[in-house]
Design a protein around this motif. Structure first.
Motif, PDB file in Angstrom:
ATOM      1  N   ARG A   1       0.832  -1.207   0.000  1.00 37.24           N
ATOM      2  CA  ARG A   1       0.000   0.000   0.000  1.00 37.24           C
ATOM      3  C   ARG A   1       0.864   1.253   0.000  1.00 37.24           C
ATOM      4  NH1 ARG A   1      -3.756   2.161   4.973  1.00 37.24           N
ATOM      5  NH2 ARG A   1      -4.526   4.038   3.929  1.00 37.24           N
ATOM      6  N   LEU A   2       1.951   1.247   0.759  1.00 40.97           N
ATOM      7  CA  LEU A   2       2.850   2.401   0.790  1.00 40.97           C
ATOM      8  C   LEU A   2       3.417   2.691  -0.599  1.00 40.97           C
ATOM      9  CD1 LEU A   2       4.777   1.902   4.143  1.00 40.97           C
ATOM     10  CD2 LEU A   2       3.621   4.008   3.432  1.00 40.97           C
ATOM     11  N   ILE A   3       3.809   1.652  -1.303  1.00 39.97           N
ATOM     12  CA  ILE A   3       4.348   1.838  -2.660  1.00 39.97           C
ATOM     13  C   ILE A   3       3.289   2.432  -3.577  1.00 39.97           C
ATOM     14  CG2 ILE A   3       5.216   0.636  -4.708  1.00 39.97           C
ATOM     15  CD1 ILE A   3       7.251   0.935  -2.490  1.00 39.97           C
ATOM     16  N   ARG A   4       2.056   1.940  -3.462  1.00 38.35           N
ATOM     17  CA  ARG A   4       0.981   2.468  -4.308  1.00 38.35           C
ATOM     18  C   ARG A   4       0.731   3.936  -4.020  1.00 38.35           C
ATOM     19  NH1 ARG A   4      -1.522  -2.466  -2.904  1.00 38.35           N
ATOM     20  NH2 ARG A   4      -2.937  -1.374  -1.470  1.00 38.35           N
ATOM     21  N   VAL A   5       0.707   4.292  -2.756  1.00 34.61           N
ATOM     22  CA  VAL A   5       0.451   5.689  -2.389  1.00 34.61           C
ATOM     23  C   VAL A   5       1.598   6.590  -2.834  1.00 34.61           C
ATOM     24  CG1 VAL A   5       0.073   7.291  -0.467  1.00 34.61           C
ATOM     25  CG2 VAL A   5      -1.032   5.048  -0.444  1.00 34.61           C
ATOM     26  N   ALA A   6       2.822   6.121  -2.659  1.00 38.41           N
ATOM     27  CA  ALA A   6       3.990   6.932  -3.030  1.00 38.41           C
ATOM     28  C   ALA A   6       4.120   7.072  -4.542  1.00 38.41           C
ATOM     29  CB  ALA A   6       5.259   6.309  -2.454  1.00 38.41           C
ATOM     30  N   GLY A   7       3.763   6.016  -5.281  1.00 39.48           N
ATOM     31  CA  GLY A   7       3.831   6.083  -6.727  1.00 39.48           C
ATOM     32  C   GLY A   7       5.246   6.154  -7.278  1.00 39.48           C
TER      33      GLY A   7
ATOM     34  N   ARG B   1      -1.698  16.306   0.929  1.00 44.57           N
ATOM     35  CA  ARG B   1      -2.656  15.196   0.943  1.00 44.57           C
ATOM     36  C   ARG B   1      -1.941  13.856   0.833  1.00 44.57           C
ATOM     37  NH1 ARG B   1      -7.791  15.526  -2.939  1.00 44.57           N
ATOM     38  NH2 ARG B   1      -8.133  17.271  -1.500  1.00 44.57           N
ATOM     39  N   ARG B   2      -0.945  13.781  -0.050  1.00 41.18           N
ATOM     40  CA  ARG B   2      -0.228  12.508  -0.198  1.00 41.18           C
ATOM     41  C   ARG B   2       0.596  12.210   1.042  1.00 41.18           C
ATOM     42  NH1 ARG B   2       2.611  10.476  -5.675  1.00 41.18           N
ATOM     43  NH2 ARG B   2       0.481  10.982  -6.288  1.00 41.18           N
ATOM     44  N   ILE B   3       1.203  13.241   1.631  1.00 42.20           N
ATOM     45  CA  ILE B   3       1.959  13.015   2.872  1.00 42.20           C
ATOM     46  C   ILE B   3       1.057  12.479   3.969  1.00 42.20           C
ATOM     47  CG2 ILE B   3       3.142  14.220   4.760  1.00 42.20           C
ATOM     48  CD1 ILE B   3       4.534  15.925   2.613  1.00 42.20           C
ATOM     49  N   ALA B   4      -0.129  13.039   4.116  1.00 44.44           N
ATOM     50  CA  ALA B   4      -1.066  12.542   5.124  1.00 44.44           C
ATOM     51  C   ALA B   4      -1.429  11.089   4.853  1.00 44.44           C
ATOM     52  CB  ALA B   4      -2.320  13.409   5.150  1.00 44.44           C
ATOM     53  N   ALA B   5      -1.619  10.745   3.569  1.00 38.79           N
ATOM     54  CA  ALA B   5      -1.957   9.367   3.212  1.00 38.79           C
ATOM     55  C   ALA B   5      -0.786   8.427   3.483  1.00 38.79           C
ATOM     56  CB  ALA B   5      -2.368   9.300   1.743  1.00 38.79           C
ATOM     57  N   LEU B   6       0.436   8.895   3.244  1.00 41.01           N
ATOM     58  CA  LEU B   6       1.612   8.079   3.509  1.00 41.01           C
ATOM     59  C   LEU B   6       1.792   7.836   5.007  1.00 41.01           C
ATOM     60  CD1 LEU B   6       4.017   9.644   0.880  1.00 41.01           C
ATOM     61  CD2 LEU B   6       3.393   7.215   0.995  1.00 41.01           C
ATOM     62  N   ILE B   7       1.570   8.871   5.812  1.00 42.81           N
ATOM     63  CA  ILE B   7       1.673   8.695   7.267  1.00 42.81           C
ATOM     64  C   ILE B   7       0.647   7.671   7.738  1.00 42.81           C
ATOM     65  CG2 ILE B   7       1.302   9.821   9.496  1.00 42.81           C
ATOM     66  CD1 ILE B   7       2.519  12.363   8.245  1.00 42.81           C
TER      67      ILE B   7
END
Length: 205
Positions: free
Chosen positions: A25-31, A73-79
């Motif tokens: 999931r982390l990889i998907r979010v980070a892209g 937004r992406r940082i919040a999702a990564l955290i």
């Protein structure tokens, strides 16, 4: 007579190591490519664990290292994804913690953990209340296997080092604890830990 205090590691002992689906999931979010991501993730982790940077700062540094850009937004999702990936606990070991607490065994916790994850555990796991000391690296400014992390625990527990049994799944952390005078147990299974505790109590008695 009870032998002394058991000082537990968290991840790999009481809590599970990072979940495979959480890593994906982390990889998907980070892209970003997985290999590059994990190289940066672990290289930048020590200052995050020691509380020298916060979650947003950590992820901004990771993005800079990868030549990427993570907005708020992406940082919040990564955290959120990072916290979730480390959130599973070992029910058998939590039952052992609660058993030791009922028996009057003094226990402590020493974990390399960033602030966001420490808050998650405090907010979701009441069994943490059993620990006389909760030593989170993000609040100590020191992380295992730095000697200062173990010395901090010795002072906080007000216990001579030889009366503290440190339990960790990483050999380098156990050896570092032993170098400060603590006893050490390399965690592999709950049964082997129980046997170690029984031997320790017998010797103390």
């Amino acid at each position: 007579m009870v032998a002394g205090t058991v000082l537990f590691d968290l991840f790999g002992v009481l809590a599970r190591q990072q979940a495979a689906d959480g890593r994906q999931r982390l990889i998907r979010v980070a892209g970003v490519p997985a290999a590059d991501f994990w190289d940066a993730y672990w290289a930048l982790r020590p200052p995050y664990d020691r509380g020298e940077i916060d979650g947003p700062g950590y992820w901004r540094q990771l993005a800079d290292r990868l030549g990427a850009r993570f907005d708020e937004r992406r940082i919040a999702a990564l955290i959120a994804a990072d916290v979730e990936s480390w959130s599973a606990v070992d029910a058998t070991m939590i039952a052992l913690v609660e058993e030791l607490a009922r028996r009057g065994r003094r226990i402590g916790l020493l974990s390399n953990i960033p602030e966001e994850l420490a808050r998650h555990y405090e907010n979701h796991h009441a069994w943490l209340d059993h620990f006389a000391v909760r030593a989170f690296s993000c609040r100590l400014g020191h992380a295992k296997p730095e000697p200062a992390a173990y010395h901090w625990c010795q002072r906080a527990l007000a216990e001579p080092p030889h009366r503290i049994l440190f339990v960790d799944d990483r050999r380098e952390n156990v050896r570092a604890a032993e170098a400060t005078g603590m006893r050490g147990h390399l965690f592999t299974t709950p049964d082997r830990l129980r046997a170690q505790l029984d031997r320790w109590d017998t010797a103390a008695g």
